[in-house]
Each structure stands twice: as structure tokens, then as C-alpha cells.
Design an enzyme around this catalytic site. Structure first.
Site, PDB file in Angstrom:
ATOM      1  N   THR B  23      -5.399  -4.255   1.474  1.00 32.68           N
ATOM      2  CA  THR B  23      -4.685  -3.010   1.759  1.00 32.68           C
ATOM      3  C   THR B  23      -4.272  -2.388   0.432  1.00 32.68           C
ATOM      4  O   THR B  23      -3.941  -3.098  -0.518  1.00 32.68           O
ATOM      5  CB  THR B  23      -3.500  -3.218   2.734  1.00 32.68           C
ATOM      6  OG1 THR B  23      -3.052  -1.940   3.192  1.00 32.68           O
ATOM      7  CG2 THR B  23      -2.331  -3.954   2.094  1.00 32.68           C
ATOM      8  N   CYS B  29       6.347  -0.219   1.475  1.00 32.16           N
ATOM      9  CA  CYS B  29       5.765  -0.990   2.584  1.00 32.16           C
ATOM     10  C   CYS B  29       5.561  -2.435   2.126  1.00 32.16           C
ATOM     11  O   CYS B  29       5.503  -2.710   0.935  1.00 32.16           O
ATOM     12  CB  CYS B  29       4.416  -0.425   2.995  1.00 32.16           C
ATOM     13  SG  CYS B  29       4.465   1.297   3.502  1.00 32.16           S
ATOM     14  N   HIS B  46       0.201  -4.183   7.343  1.00 36.13           N
ATOM     15  CA  HIS B  46       0.790  -3.260   6.368  1.00 36.13           C
ATOM     16  C   HIS B  46       2.035  -2.660   7.036  1.00 36.13           C
ATOM     17  O   HIS B  46       1.966  -1.671   7.748  1.00 36.13           O
ATOM     18  CB  HIS B  46      -0.242  -2.187   6.020  1.00 36.13           C
ATOM     19  CG  HIS B  46       0.173  -1.240   4.944  1.00 36.13           C
ATOM     20  ND1 HIS B  46      -0.676  -0.853   3.938  1.00 36.13           N
ATOM     21  CD2 HIS B  46       1.327  -0.568   4.708  1.00 36.13           C
ATOM     22  CE1 HIS B  46      -0.066   0.010   3.134  1.00 36.13           C
ATOM     23  NE2 HIS B  46       1.154   0.198   3.593  1.00 36.13           N
TER      24      HIS B  46
END
Lengths: 209, 162
Positions: B23, B29, B46
Site C-alpha cells: 500500500t 493512516c 489500510h
């Protein structure tokens, strides 16, 4: 905030906000640099989070960014974002022909500070125009600067909207070089908070039905 | 020929060797990897927000919140043959991308995400084998379920392996 209630006229209103706001910011930038700066027609789109980062060349693309919160009657987030090369060029122009390397820690502090001030001035003109147009009381927070991955930076502006939706309405205006239209100098992203849309539309006499 | 499974913002997915899972652009995040190193299966989420009670929408996207993402990732792995007692975790992200003097709760979203992820993993009894959280840099992460190595790339500090 119900995205299905948004009609083309509402998107036109948002586009006009981008137009007026970025128009003022472009004028301010032009005055700062003492040279002509042009801008593209603003785009207003309802897009997914992943698509937002595609607008600036992908999530991992490294950008220089000035971020501020809009405080007041229609809160939201604003980003002034530009590719590293363009940020260095901008600072080169501001410092009167001194080479700037944003990777260099020694010159970076001064450069970052200058960049932050430019972002502050430009966002300030954008926001003043936005506020005058809508007659809403809006103030900018103190700006913050970061040079990092576009995805990491932009996701910071998505938290308010992400509690209500998987999509965001982004008002994007790109600055371009007068001579070379393809050369994007930077982007202005305006991301109103979900509850702010209704206030903006109401203030301009077109409430969501 | 191995592929890279890409996980977008607020998404989750599984991977088995020889593929890897990745990711990009994690800011505040948090990227959560759950893996069973014996069965050679891993999952990545995520995570964007700490808690699904923050949701104001009628239907929620399970990948967006720490609580829902971790439990569904866990269930997906169990369904695909992972064993509970083998399950381990690695986490990265939760940066504070911008520094503000006025620290409103929203600006602390990174640290809050990390706290929430840790408490979810503790509730499930999953040990955290490695973590690279906080700071002020964005991260791109890639996990290899074969070697269980997590590679973390940042703008200022290059790539490191955990």
C-alpha cells in the site's frame, strides 16, 4: 450531506468558487513573481479517495505542500500543492536567482519557511475571495508545510469527509505557465467539510432540494 | 512470476506467496499486516480512522475503520486457512503529517489510529512483531508473506526492512 441531491448547478457554483478564489491567488502569485501566471478552468469532481491522489501523479509522487484548515461558517481543508521541481523554480524566482535544492537540509529550513509564506499569501487571497463571494465568515488557520508523498499529505484532508462518505468533492485549480500550457505550476485543492456544502449553497441562494 | 497485490485507501486484501502485498502513501493512516507464517498467508488493511462509531453514514466501509478492518481481515484469514495461534501482526504508519500549535482532536488522527489498532490487536490476542509508527513522514509499505519481511519506504530515510 447527500451526494445524490447535488445538481449540475451546485457543481457550477463550486467551480465558480474555485475560479474566483484561484483567480485572486494567481494574481497574488503574479505580483509576487512579477511575471504572468495563468490558470486552468477549475475542475469540480466527486471522486473516490484513490482518484484524488491520481490528480497529483499518484499516491507516491513527492510533492511540496502547504496545508491549512478553514475555520468559520463553512469549515474545510485547503492545499496548495506543487511538484518538487516547480517548488524549487518558484523559490528560485522568489530568492532572485539563488539555486534551491529542497533535498538539502541546510537550505531547506529557509526554503520551507518561504514556501509556507507563499502558501499563506496565496491561500489567504483564495479564502478572502471565497468569503466575499459567499458572504460567509471564513478564516485560515496557521499554515503547515510538508514535503512528502502526495497520498500521505492529501489523506490528511479527507478525514472529515471520510466519516460520512467514501467519496469527496474536490475543487481543483491548476496554475500553468503562460508560455507552456502543459507545464503545471501547482494545484489548489479546496475540500469543504461535509456540512459546509449546504451552507455554501444556501448562502448563494441555491439550497440542496 | 510474482505479482504485487495493491491495497488502496480504506481497503483490505489477502496475499499468498510468491505474491507480495503493498500500500502506498500512508500518512496518518495505518497499514496493518496480519500473517500466519506457517500457513504462509497474509492480509493488509489500510486503516483510515480509529473507530467505526465515528461513522455518520448509513452503510459503512469496513476497511476504513481500525475496529472493523482488523476483525474482518482476521475473519478472512481464518476462512482461508490461517490458524489463530500462529497469527502475528506488523504495523506501520500513523504519522503526524503537519505540525500545528493548536492541537485539535482531528489533527491527532495518526496517533489515535495507532492506539486503536494496538488495542484491537490486543483484544484479539495477536502479538505485534514489528512496528514503525508516528513521526512526520509518509510511508509506502510492502509485505512478503514468504519471508514475513515488511519493507518500509519513506521520502527522507530511504527503505528499511522490519
Amino acid at each position: 450531506m447527500d451526494f445524490t441531491k447535488i445538481k449540475p448547478i451546485h457543481l457550477d457554483i463550486l467551480r465558480e468558487i474555485g475560479n474566483i478564489g484561484a483567480g485572486h491567488a494567481a494574481t497574488a502569485l503574479s505580483t509576487l513573481l512579477n511575471k504572468a501566471v495563468d490558470m486552468k478552468v477549475p475542475s469540480v469532481e466527486v471522486i473516490s479517495f484513490d482518484e484524488i491522489t491520481e490528480m497529483v501523479g499518484g499516491s507516491e509522487n513527492i510533492v511540496a505542500s502547504v496545508f491549512l484548515r478553514i475555520i468559520g461558517e463553512a469549515p474545510g481543508c485547503m492545499f496548495f500543492m506543487l511538484p518538487i521541481k516547480q517548488a524549487e523554480q518558484l523559490l528560485f524566482d522568489i530568492f532572485g536567482g539563488q539555486d534551491i535544492d529542497l533535498d538539502d537540509r541546510f537550505t531547506s529550513e529557509m526554503s520551507l519557511s518561504a514556501l509556507q509564506e507563499i502558501g499563506n499569501i496565496l491561500s489567504g487571497s483564495y479564502l478572502t475571495a471565497f468569503s466575499d463571494f459567499t458572504k460567509l465568515n471564513l478564516q485560515p488557520s496557521v499554515p503547515a508545510t510538508s514535503i512528502d508523498m502526495a497520498g500521505a499529505i492529501l489523506s490528511f484532508g479527507l478525514f472529515e469527509i471520510s466519516t460520512v462518505s467514501d467519496f469527496a468533492i474536490v475543487i481543483d485549480t491548476a496554475f500553468v505557465d503562460m508560455k507552456n500550457e502543459d507545464e503545471v505550476k501547482g494545484h489548489f485543492f479546496l475540500l469543504p467539510d461535509p456540512d459546509s456544502f449546504e451552507k455554501i449553497f444556501k448562502s448563494l441562494g441555491v439550497p440542496l432540494a | 512470476m510474482s505479482n504485487i497485490v495493491k491495497v488502496g485507501i480504506a481497503e483490505l486484501d489477502l496475499v499468498v506467496p510468491p505474491d507480495t502485498i503493498r500500500t502506498t502513501g500512508l500518512g496518518s493512516c495505518v497499514g496493518v499486516i496480519l500473517y500466519d507464517e506457517i500457513k504462509k498467508i497474509a492480509g493488509l488493511a489500510h486503516v483510515m480512522l480509529p473507530d467505526s462509531t465515528l461513522a455518520k453514514a448509513a452503510s459503512i466501509n469496513i476497511g476504513k475503520y481500525a475496529d472493523t478492518a482488523i476483525t474482518s481481515l482476521y475473519d478472512m484469514l481464518i476462512k482461508r486457512g490461517a490458524i489463530k495461534r500462529n497469527m502475528k501482526a506488523k504495523i506501520a504508519g500513523g504519522a503526524q503529517m503537519f505540525q500545528f500549535s493548536s492541537g485539535s482532536e482531528m489533527m491527532r488522527i495518526g496517533p489515535r489510529n495507532v492506539e486503536s489498532v494496538k488495542s484491537q490487536l490486543a483484544d484479539l490476542g495477536i502479538p505485534i512483531m514489528a512496528s514503525d509508527v508516528g513521526g512526520s513522514s509518509g510511508r509506502t509499505i510492502e509485505f512478503n508473506p514468504e519471508s514475513t519481511e515488511l519493507s518500509i519506504k519513506t521520502v527522507n530515510m530511504g527503505t528499511k526492512i522490519l
